[in-house]
Write a protein that holds these residues in place. Structure first.
Motif, PDB file in Angstrom:
ATOM      1  N   UNK A   1      -5.027 -20.619   1.665  1.00  0.00           N
ATOM      2  CA  UNK A   1      -4.969 -19.505   1.020  1.00  0.00           C
ATOM      3  C   UNK A   1      -3.955 -19.412  -0.119  1.00  0.00           C
ATOM      4  N   UNK A   2      -3.303 -20.505  -0.188  1.00  0.00           N
ATOM      5  CA  UNK A   2      -2.038 -20.451  -1.241  1.00  0.00           C
ATOM      6  C   UNK A   2      -2.375 -21.560  -2.284  1.00  0.00           C
ATOM      7  N   UNK A   3      -3.207 -22.376  -2.049  1.00  0.00           N
ATOM      8  CA  UNK A   3      -3.426 -23.752  -2.762  1.00  0.00           C
ATOM      9  C   UNK A   3      -4.712 -24.220  -2.871  1.00  0.00           C
ATOM     10  N   UNK A   4      -5.812 -23.408  -2.403  1.00  0.00           N
ATOM     11  CA  UNK A   4      -7.246 -23.731  -2.230  1.00  0.00           C
ATOM     12  C   UNK A   4      -7.836 -23.286  -3.348  1.00  0.00           C
ATOM     13  N   UNK A   5      -9.194 -23.147  -3.180  1.00  0.00           N
ATOM     14  CA  UNK A   5     -10.237 -22.515  -4.139  1.00  0.00           C
ATOM     15  C   UNK A   5      -9.913 -20.897  -4.615  1.00  0.00           C
ATOM     16  N   UNK A   6      -9.542 -20.367  -3.612  1.00  0.00           N
ATOM     17  CA  UNK A   6      -9.252 -18.938  -3.675  1.00  0.00           C
ATOM     18  C   UNK A   6      -7.960 -18.428  -3.356  1.00  0.00           C
ATOM     19  N   UNK A   7      -7.058 -18.682  -4.237  1.00  0.00           N
ATOM     20  CA  UNK A   7      -5.687 -18.174  -3.926  1.00  0.00           C
ATOM     21  C   UNK A   7      -5.167 -17.022  -4.581  1.00  0.00           C
ATOM     22  N   UNK A   8      -6.222 -16.127  -4.806  1.00  0.00           N
ATOM     23  CA  UNK A   8      -5.595 -14.822  -5.533  1.00  0.00           C
ATOM     24  C   UNK A   8      -6.116 -14.028  -4.415  1.00  0.00           C
ATOM     25  N   UNK A   9      -6.508 -13.845  -3.263  1.00  0.00           N
ATOM     26  CA  UNK A   9      -6.899 -12.930  -2.332  1.00  0.00           C
ATOM     27  C   UNK A   9      -5.819 -12.591  -1.451  1.00  0.00           C
ATOM     28  N   UNK A  10      -5.067 -13.387  -1.194  1.00  0.00           N
ATOM     29  CA  UNK A  10      -3.781 -13.212  -0.106  1.00  0.00           C
ATOM     30  C   UNK A  10      -2.807 -12.222  -0.845  1.00  0.00           C
ATOM     31  N   UNK A  11      -2.249 -11.196   0.244  1.00  0.00           N
ATOM     32  CA  UNK A  11      -1.245 -10.194  -0.084  1.00  0.00           C
ATOM     33  C   UNK A  11      -0.469  -9.859   1.036  1.00  0.00           C
ATOM     34  N   UNK A  12       0.749  -9.605   0.599  1.00  0.00           N
ATOM     35  CA  UNK A  12       1.818  -9.250   1.551  1.00  0.00           C
ATOM     36  C   UNK A  12       1.110  -7.904   2.368  1.00  0.00           C
ATOM     37  N   UNK A  13       1.279  -7.969   3.657  1.00  0.00           N
ATOM     38  CA  UNK A  13       0.728  -6.926   4.445  1.00  0.00           C
ATOM     39  C   UNK A  13       1.824  -5.518   4.637  1.00  0.00           C
ATOM     40  N   UNK A  14       1.256  -4.464   4.127  1.00  0.00           N
ATOM     41  CA  UNK A  14       2.326  -3.334   4.054  1.00  0.00           C
ATOM     42  C   UNK A  14       2.588  -2.639   5.147  1.00  0.00           C
ATOM     43  N   UNK A  15       1.634  -2.655   6.026  1.00  0.00           N
ATOM     44  CA  UNK A  15       1.957  -1.607   7.390  1.00  0.00           C
ATOM     45  C   UNK A  15       1.133  -2.073   8.418  1.00  0.00           C
ATOM     46  N   UNK A  16       1.720  -1.886   9.576  1.00  0.00           N
ATOM     47  CA  UNK A  16       0.977  -2.054  10.744  1.00  0.00           C
ATOM     48  C   UNK A  16       1.016  -0.784  11.412  1.00  0.00           C
ATOM     49  N   UNK A  17       0.052  -0.097  12.167  1.00  0.00           N
ATOM     50  CA  UNK A  17      -1.396  -0.511  12.181  1.00  0.00           C
ATOM     51  C   UNK A  17      -2.094  -0.902  10.494  1.00  0.00           C
ATOM     52  N   UNK A  18      -3.071  -1.480  10.751  1.00  0.00           N
ATOM     53  CA  UNK A  18      -3.721  -1.482   9.685  1.00  0.00           C
ATOM     54  C   UNK A  18      -4.803  -0.261   9.409  1.00  0.00           C
ATOM     55  N   UNK A  19      -4.900   0.342   8.479  1.00  0.00           N
ATOM     56  CA  UNK A  19      -5.861   1.460   8.297  1.00  0.00           C
ATOM     57  C   UNK A  19      -6.963   1.087   7.327  1.00  0.00           C
ATOM     58  N   UNK A  20      -8.153   1.403   7.670  1.00  0.00           N
ATOM     59  CA  UNK A  20      -9.358   1.283   6.530  1.00  0.00           C
ATOM     60  C   UNK A  20      -9.233   2.375   5.525  1.00  0.00           C
ATOM     61  N   UNK A  21     -10.187   2.150   4.545  1.00  0.00           N
ATOM     62  CA  UNK A  21     -10.261   3.225   3.612  1.00  0.00           C
ATOM     63  C   UNK A  21     -10.256   4.406   4.094  1.00  0.00           C
ATOM     64  N   UNK A  22     -11.374   4.584   5.081  1.00  0.00           N
ATOM     65  CA  UNK A  22     -11.585   5.940   5.775  1.00  0.00           C
ATOM     66  C   UNK A  22     -10.831   6.504   6.767  1.00  0.00           C
TER      67      UNK A  22
END
Length: 860
Positions: A372-393
């Motif tokens: 997630x940090x050094x593979x082929x797609x290292x730009x998707x990971x981000x810091x989690x801002x809150x728990x519980x996680x809420x969907x867009x809706x």
């Protein structure tokens, strides 16, 4: 030897030149005139099996210092034919140097442009030209373009010298030529483009579907609507299909000659090498011994059977069979180039790096997190801002505190959140609306939307915490979710491995469609078109950007022909199938040009801290984020280079705002090239020098380092499909079902049957092998094809500083990779992170799968 560039004492220099001019007697059949000699060298490449132009081509030169009162343009010399000097063969092409001698009047002045007429039967690739005027003045021309026979083009071809001018500084002798050339390049927006047309225009992505082949090949037009916004692509002008007037027709057979302007086409060497690599990778589909297995689309029966794909070298007899097949299928010139480019290669897949050190490392949870940090797609990971996680809706995730509280190395959830140590890789909300269509296809795809949480340990490695997999329920709006927790053994361990595999499939799809295709290839193409249409080749910004556009339109056109089209490779191998490009359009809605700046992206994902004292405004959150740390160094180097370059030509904000070509360029990018985003407020206003520097840095970063980071490591990781599968063919069985019982009997068998079938797996490996290969003509960041790419000495000095900075970064990266405290630089799979190693030393010159090097452009 003196070189001409911008000079404050221009008149004094010209006077000195005139006093030094040596004239020669040139006798004609009628009388003798005093004339001056201009000598030159023209360097031309041509394809195997084709002769060079020889005397079938002629050259005329324009003066940039003296005006012809009859035309209002620079004085124009008589024609002179090319004279062969020497030839050499290299990598499937022949390079020929020609001499040209032109006699001009003593008051002709200094050459600033030349025109060439090709009366030969074949096109040729003009690399460069050098003219030596009287008094030993040398004028360089960096051409690198195809020149087609005049019987096709009906006109000659002009090239300007390597001296750059803002529009207001253009010598009067060249001003009209500058405008005429731009008018030609813009065209009139009508007609079907022929191979030799040098015309740049925009179109929607209306050529992905092929409704004439049947309803199953119907695809929506991307671009020009709120439902399906998209960047524009280069217009080809092909007629509409018979069944849908909004869809452009497609050739019946795979077409590798889809139109792109000649300046954007691969060189002969690049074309033969690219197709040779593709055929080598695809040979597995052509071999008789593989045909039956691939047609059956069977599963692999063991991991060892998968690994055998990388260990069996085909016999010379099989290679001879393939060679004869190619000889019958391909034109002679292309066949010769391919055979030369692929000489010495065997028909086998090379072993992916993820298997080299430890064949089981890919199963390791630490390696799962490290990628997630050094593979082929290292730009998707981000810091989690809150728990519980809420969907867009507003719907809440099933993940709750109880799933992770005991796995935070003694920290409370609040402490971990305050220290920014819980991260998420989120492939959930954007996928949910598409899952019903994905899972109802006839190809047996079984896909979830996923959320994955990981914890940053004190040694900076990532520990997986929980995976949530969701799928649509049986009624509208219903969603079924399951949560999986890490386990290393038994049934729970086998289920955890299945969950990680589904996450990897999600990430593979996002990487290929969004991180790779959309965020680099697709979004850059409108900038290329606008640059060619609005910025003269004499414009300093055109000259700055030109190497970062090399081959991009051609590789994108090939992608539309065989990769992202209906029935194309991505539809065959990705779980997103026929809705792949629709999904790409949906996520383009979230794209913002300003947020493509690396510091902005890192701050948005909270992978960096705001740092006002830092010139680039950001400081990496933790040192063992290989992509982020190396990327900031590269970004800083590009930013400084761009700032140094722009300051040479623009003295203040007013000089930016008053540059008519620049303003037209930026307006066209906003309003046409990315026209579906025209009303967004986040676009730079382009009224200040800072606006210009920001925009250019983002563009160069995207075309070079960002693309390198998501492209050239693909084979190392995705070359072994169990590590990064592109789709899954089974859901995770619920307890108490018959399927769950089958899973319990043989978890490995269930896992192997869940992976892509033999056909998709082989095709996926072939694709990433081709994409991960550097070609031997690649130009890397800090390199130019010629040391005379500009005649401005101050620019050359700044460029040398840029190159030295990149060399210092290379040393930093090597030091980081041998630092035992930076565990994510290698990980359990022992793959050193070198994707942002610039490779200024030409170590990559032979090309191949090297896993390092930052090419200037999106050329693969």
């Amino acid at each position: 030897m003196e070189h001409w560039g911008l000079c404050s004492g221009l008149q004094e220099c010209l006077s000195a030149v005139q006093s030094k001019i040596t004239c020669h007697l040139h006798a004609s059949s009628h009388h003798a005139l005093k004339q001056c000699l201009i000598k030159g060298e023209i360097v031309i490449d041509h394809s195997p099996g084709q002769s060079g132009p020889e005397k079938s081509a002629s050259v005329q030169v324009y003066s940039w210092t003296e005006i012809d009162p009859n035309t209002g343009k620079g004085k124009l010399s008589e024609k002179a034919k090319l004279k062969h000097v020497k030839s050499q063969k290299s990598d499937g092409t022949r390079t020929t140097t020609y001499e040209v001698k032109l006699y001009v009047e003593p008051d002709f002045g200094i050459p600033g442009a030349f025109v060439i007429e090709n009366h030969h039967n074949h096109k040729f690739f003009l690399q460069s030209a050098t003219l030596q005027a009287p008094a030993d003045q040398v004028i360089n021309f960096d051409c690198r373009s195809w020149v087609y026979p005049i019987k096709m083009t009906k006109t000659n071809r002009i090239f300007f010298s390597n001296t750059s001018y803002l529009p207001s500084d253009t010598p009067k002798a060249l001003a009209a030529l500058r405008q005429e050339e731009l008018k030609i390049l813009r065209g009139d927006g009508t007609g079907e483009r022929k191979e030799w047309d040098r015309i740049y225009d925009y179109d929607y992505y209306n050529d992905l579907g092929n409704p004439d082949k049947g309803h199953e090949h119907t695809r929506p037009v991307l671009g020009g609507s709120k439902s399906f916004p998209y960047p524009r692509r280069g217009r080809t002008g092909r007629p509409p299909s018979k069944k849908d007037p909004l869809t452009e027709s497609r050739p019946e057979m795979i077409n590798l000659d889809i139109y792109v302007p000649p300046d954007e086409r691969f060189s002969p060497k690049k074309l033969s090498e690219f197709i040779g690599n593709a055929i080598q990778a695809s040979a597995h589909f052509l071999l008789p011994e593989a045909k039956t297995l691939l047609q059956q689309d069977s599963s692999f029966q063991s991991f060892d059977e998968i690994k055998e794909m990388f260990s069996k070298t085909r016999s010379q007899q099989v290679e001879g069979w393939l060679t004869e097949k190619l000889r019958k299928l391909l034109p002679d010139e292309l066949f010769k180039g391919i055979i030369h480019a692929s000489k010495g290669n065997h028909l086998m897949f090379p072993s992916p790096q993820v298997l080299t050190y430890n064949e089981s490392a890919w199963k390791n949870d630490e390696e799962f997190g490290r990628q997630m940090l050094a593979g082929t797609n290292p730009t998707r990971i981000r810091v989690l801002e809150s728990i519980p996680i809420e969907s867009r809706n507003g719907e809440r995730s099933l993940i709750n505190e109880s799933h992770i509280v005991n796995n935070l190395d003694g920290l409370t959830i609040q402490q971990a959140m305050n220290q920014w140590r819980i991260y998420i890789v989120d492939h959930h909300d954007y996928l949910i609306p598409f899952l019903s269509r994905i899972n109802s296809n006839t190809k047996g795809v079984c896909a979830y939307a996923s959320r994955t949480l990981v914890f940053l340990r004190s040694d900076a490695t990532l520990k997986p915490l929980v995976i949530e997999l969701s799928s649509p329920g049986y009624s509208d709006g219903e969603k079924i979710s399951r949560v999986f927790l890490p386990a290393s053994e038994g049934t729970e361990g086998a289920l955890w491995q299945l969950a990680k595999t589904h996450v990897a499939a999600n990430d593979s799809g996002y990487h290929q469609l969004i991180s790779h295709w959309l965020h680099t290839h697709a979004v850059v193409e409108p900038f290329i078109i606008a640059t060619r249409r609005q910025l003269s080749v004499m414009h300093p910004i055109h000259r700055l950007l030109d190497p970062h556009f090399k081959d991009t339109m051609h590789i994108n056109a090939l992608a539309r022909s065989i990769l992202i089209n209906s029935g194309g490779i991505l539809e065959k191998i990705l779980f997103t199938g026929e809705i792949s490009m629709e999904l790409s359009s949906e996520l383009y809605k979230e794209w913002r040009f300003d947020e493509q700046a690396l510091p902005t992206d890192l701050l948005k994902r909270r992978m960096a801290l705001d740092d006002p004292d830092n010139p680039i405004g950001a400081q990496i959150l933790f040192q063992d984020y290989p992509y982020g740390l190396d990327a900031l160094d590269i970004w800083s180097a590009i930013w400084t280079w761009v700032m140094d370059y722009c300051s040479i030509f623009y003295i203040d904000d007013n000089s930016v705002e008053s540059d008519g070509e620049l303003q037209a360029w930026w307006s066209e990018i906003r309003n046409v090239g990315h026209g579906d985003k025209r009303n967004e407020e986040w676009w730079f206003k382009m009224t200040t020098l800072n606006d210009l520097q920001q925009a250019l840095t983002i563009l160069i970063w995207t075309a070079s380092a960002l693309h390198a980071s998501v492209n050239f490591g693909q084979y190392a990781y995705a070359g072994y499909p169990p590590n990064r599968p592109t789709l899954c063919r089974s859901f995770i069985p619920p307890e108490g079902t018959t399927t769950f019982g089958e899973f319990l009997k043989d978890p490995d068998k269930y896992y192997l049957e869940m992976l892509p079938g033999r056909f998709e797996m082989t095709l996926g490996i072939a694709l990433v092998e081709v994409l991960s290969r550097h070609t031997s003509d690649e130009e890397y960041l800090g390199q130019r094809p010629s040391s005379q790419w500009t005649d401005n000495n101050e620019v050359l000095q700044k460029f040398e500083t840029f190159k030295k900075t990149l060399q210092e970064i290379e040393t930093k990266i090597r030091d980081r990779n041998i630092n035992p405290e930076l565990k994510n630089r290698w990980g359990p799979a022992k793959i050193a992170y070198r994707l942002l190693h610039p490779d200024t030393s030409n170590e990559n010159r032979r090309g191949g799968i090297t896993g390092r090097g930052i090419p200037n452009s999106i050329s693969m």
